[in-house]
Design an enzyme around this catalytic site. Structure first.
Site, mmCIF file in Angstrom:
data_model
loop_
_atom_site.group_PDB
_atom_site.id
_atom_site.type_symbol
_atom_site.label_atom_id
_atom_site.label_comp_id
_atom_site.label_asym_id
_atom_site.label_seq_id
_atom_site.Cartn_x
_atom_site.Cartn_y
_atom_site.Cartn_z
ATOM 1 N N GLU A 45 -4.972 5.315 14.152
ATOM 2 C CA GLU A 45 -3.530 5.506 13.989
ATOM 3 C C GLU A 45 -3.300 6.642 13.005
ATOM 4 O O GLU A 45 -3.758 6.588 11.863
ATOM 5 C CB GLU A 45 -2.859 4.227 13.477
ATOM 6 C CG GLU A 45 -1.370 4.396 13.216
ATOM 7 C CD GLU A 45 -0.742 3.185 12.546
ATOM 8 O OE1 GLU A 45 0.231 3.376 11.782
ATOM 9 O OE2 GLU A 45 -1.217 2.056 12.771
ATOM 10 N N THR A 74 4.271 4.991 11.572
ATOM 11 C CA THR A 74 5.441 5.311 10.757
ATOM 12 C C THR A 74 6.495 6.021 11.596
ATOM 13 O O THR A 74 7.160 6.950 11.145
ATOM 14 C CB THR A 74 5.066 6.160 9.516
ATOM 15 O OG1 THR A 74 3.814 5.710 8.982
ATOM 16 C CG2 THR A 74 6.106 6.005 8.419
ATOM 17 N N LYS A 134 3.617 -5.869 14.229
ATOM 18 C CA LYS A 134 2.937 -5.454 12.995
ATOM 19 C C LYS A 134 3.587 -6.180 11.822
ATOM 20 O O LYS A 134 4.801 -6.042 11.607
ATOM 21 C CB LYS A 134 3.063 -3.938 12.828
ATOM 22 C CG LYS A 134 2.615 -3.403 11.466
ATOM 23 C CD LYS A 134 2.806 -1.902 11.403
ATOM 24 C CE LYS A 134 2.473 -1.360 10.020
ATOM 25 N NZ LYS A 134 2.520 0.114 9.970
#
Length: 213
Positions: A45, A74, A134
């Site tokens: 990621e 993000t 998440k």
């Protein structure tokens, strides 16, 4: 779920540990990525906060091809999501309930991980169609918090991120995590500063072995 999405989800689940690369310059992030790949990681990621993150994603794709599953984290809005998908991201990760990016990701045969912390947020993420939820920041609530969420959402795939380490990830797996995201804790700080690649690779190999144990 389409066949490409199912395949990507299976690969993400098989990873167990996803390196979350958050650095202030692309060269450092690229080095961290190559260390992770050398240690056998097939999923990475890259956070949106890396300058030129889409260029880095393309460079890694050109070098490693489809053998490497690449996500962008993000992600906070549709603009960032679109740029990441155009660059070829296999999955998008948001630290929050950016529900507007789910359909966009799925239309591009990319997975979407939405951030949540409370039961209400987990339900909203699930209703929005998130493939994985998440839990962020994970260490604020810890494994007990995750276990409580898992008890009422047994069908949800959870990925705690934030404060997860090789030493404590076992407690998160025991609490119901399907996989974990590990950021800078994946790399020994002194070895990383010295660019001691063999030591860093060995450390990540140990972490991956522990996750699959």
């Amino acid at each position: 779920m389409t066949a490409p999405l199912a395949s990507k989800l299976a690969a993400l689940m098989a990873a167990r540990v996803v390196p979350v690369l958050r650095y202030t310059d692309a060269a450092t992030a690229a080095y961290a990525a190559e260390v992770a790949v050398a240690a056998g990681c097939a999923t990475l990621e890259l956070t949106w906060t890396i300058p030129g993150v889409t260029d880095l994603l393309r460079a890694l794709r050109d070098k490693h091809g489809s053998a490497l599953q690449l996500g962008v984290g993000t992600v906070l809005d549709e603009h960032q999501a679109r740029d990441a998908l155009v660059a070829g991201a296999d999955f998008l990760v948001s630290p929050a309930l950016a529900t507007d990016i789910v359909d966009m990701a799925h239309a591009a045969d990319a997975l979407c991980l939405l951030g949540a912390f409370t039961p209400t947020e987990v339900l909203a993420a699930r209703r929005a169609g998130a493939d994985i939820v998440k839990i962020f920041p994970a260490d604020t609530g810890g494994p007990k918090h995750l276990a409580a969420l898992k008890s009422v959402f047994p069908d949800v795939l959870f990925c705690p991120t934030g404060g997860v380490t090789q030493d404590n990830m076992g407690t998160y797996f025991a609490a119901g995590a399907a996989l974990v995201g590990i950021g800078s804790n994946l790399y020994d700080k002194a070895a990383f500063a010295a660019r001691d690649t063999p030591a860093l690779v060995a450390q990540i190999v140990r972490t991956r072995e522990a996750a699959h144990g």
